[in-house]
Design an enzyme around this catalytic site. Sequence first.
Site, mmCIF file in Angstrom:
data_model
loop_
_atom_site.group_PDB
_atom_site.id
_atom_site.type_symbol
_atom_site.label_atom_id
_atom_site.label_comp_id
_atom_site.label_asym_id
_atom_site.label_seq_id
_atom_site.Cartn_x
_atom_site.Cartn_y
_atom_site.Cartn_z
ATOM 1 N N GLU A 26 0.837 -1.188 0.000
ATOM 2 C CA GLU A 26 0.000 0.000 0.000
ATOM 3 C C GLU A 26 0.880 1.248 0.000
ATOM 4 O O GLU A 26 1.916 1.278 0.652
ATOM 5 C CB GLU A 26 -0.912 0.012 1.234
ATOM 6 C CG GLU A 26 -1.965 -1.087 1.206
ATOM 7 C CD GLU A 26 -3.069 -0.877 2.247
ATOM 8 O OE1 GLU A 26 -3.003 0.098 3.019
ATOM 9 O OE2 GLU A 26 -4.004 -1.693 2.262
ATOM 10 N N HIS A 84 -4.541 6.554 0.825
ATOM 11 C CA HIS A 84 -3.758 5.332 0.730
ATOM 12 C C HIS A 84 -4.327 4.474 -0.382
ATOM 13 O O HIS A 84 -5.405 4.759 -0.892
ATOM 14 C CB HIS A 84 -3.656 4.597 2.070
ATOM 15 C CG HIS A 84 -4.882 3.854 2.509
ATOM 16 N ND1 HIS A 84 -5.981 4.481 3.045
ATOM 17 C CD2 HIS A 84 -5.172 2.530 2.500
ATOM 18 C CE1 HIS A 84 -6.893 3.561 3.353
ATOM 19 N NE2 HIS A 84 -6.430 2.373 3.025
ATOM 20 N N HIS A 86 -5.136 0.642 -2.291
ATOM 21 C CA HIS A 86 -5.445 -0.784 -2.169
ATOM 22 C C HIS A 86 -5.053 -1.420 -3.493
ATOM 23 O O HIS A 86 -5.866 -1.490 -4.408
ATOM 24 C CB HIS A 86 -6.946 -0.995 -1.917
ATOM 25 C CG HIS A 86 -7.401 -0.662 -0.538
ATOM 26 N ND1 HIS A 86 -8.725 -0.692 -0.155
ATOM 27 C CD2 HIS A 86 -6.702 -0.318 0.576
ATOM 28 C CE1 HIS A 86 -8.822 -0.366 1.142
ATOM 29 N NE2 HIS A 86 -7.606 -0.127 1.598
ATOM 30 N N ASP A 97 -8.794 -0.386 8.310
ATOM 31 C CA ASP A 97 -9.088 1.028 8.015
ATOM 32 C C ASP A 97 -10.191 1.545 8.929
ATOM 33 O O ASP A 97 -10.097 2.629 9.501
ATOM 34 C CB ASP A 97 -9.557 1.195 6.567
ATOM 35 C CG ASP A 97 -8.438 0.965 5.563
ATOM 36 O OD1 ASP A 97 -7.260 1.087 5.948
ATOM 37 O OD2 ASP A 97 -8.760 0.671 4.401
HETATM 38 ZN ZN LIG Z 1 -7.047 0.515 3.406
#
Ligand SMILES: [Zn+2]
Length: 133
Positions: A26, A84, A86, A97
Site C-alpha cells: 500500500e 492510501h 489498495h 481502516d
Molecule cells: Zn485501506
Amino acid sequence: MINEIKISSRDIELIQAELEANKPFEACGVLIGTIIGSTALVEKALPVTNAKRTRRSFELDPKEHYNAWNEAEKNGREIVGVFHTHPVSSAVPSLWDRETMQNETSVWLIAGVDGMRAYVWENGIITVKLTEI
Ligand SMILES: [Zn+2]
C-alpha cells in the site's frame, strides 16, 4: 462535517502512479489544502513513506508526516485528508481502516483497483462526494 472533497486531475494521476509504483504494497500520503464550509479543497497530494510497508495496512512515516504538517501550517494550509492505496482490492475501507478511521477527523481517500472513493468517520463510515477539478 466534510461532505465533499475536491481534488485536481493532476493529483488523482499522482495517487494512481503511487498505487502502481508501490505494488504490491500500500502507498500512502497526505492531502494538503483548505476546508471551505463542508468542502475539503485539496491543493496538493504529497506522498509519504509507508512505515509499515505491508499489503494490508499503512502507517504514515511519523517524521515525514510531521514535516508535511509543518509545511502546510507555515503556508496557512492544513492536512485535510489522508490517502492510501489498495493495490489488490477495491476502494472500500478494510476492517483495519475502519478501526483506524475512528481516531481520525480528516477525510480518507482510498485508491483501489476500481477507482477512488473518499470517506469520513462520523459514528460510522460516511461516503464523501469526490469531485475532480
Ligand atoms: Zn485501506
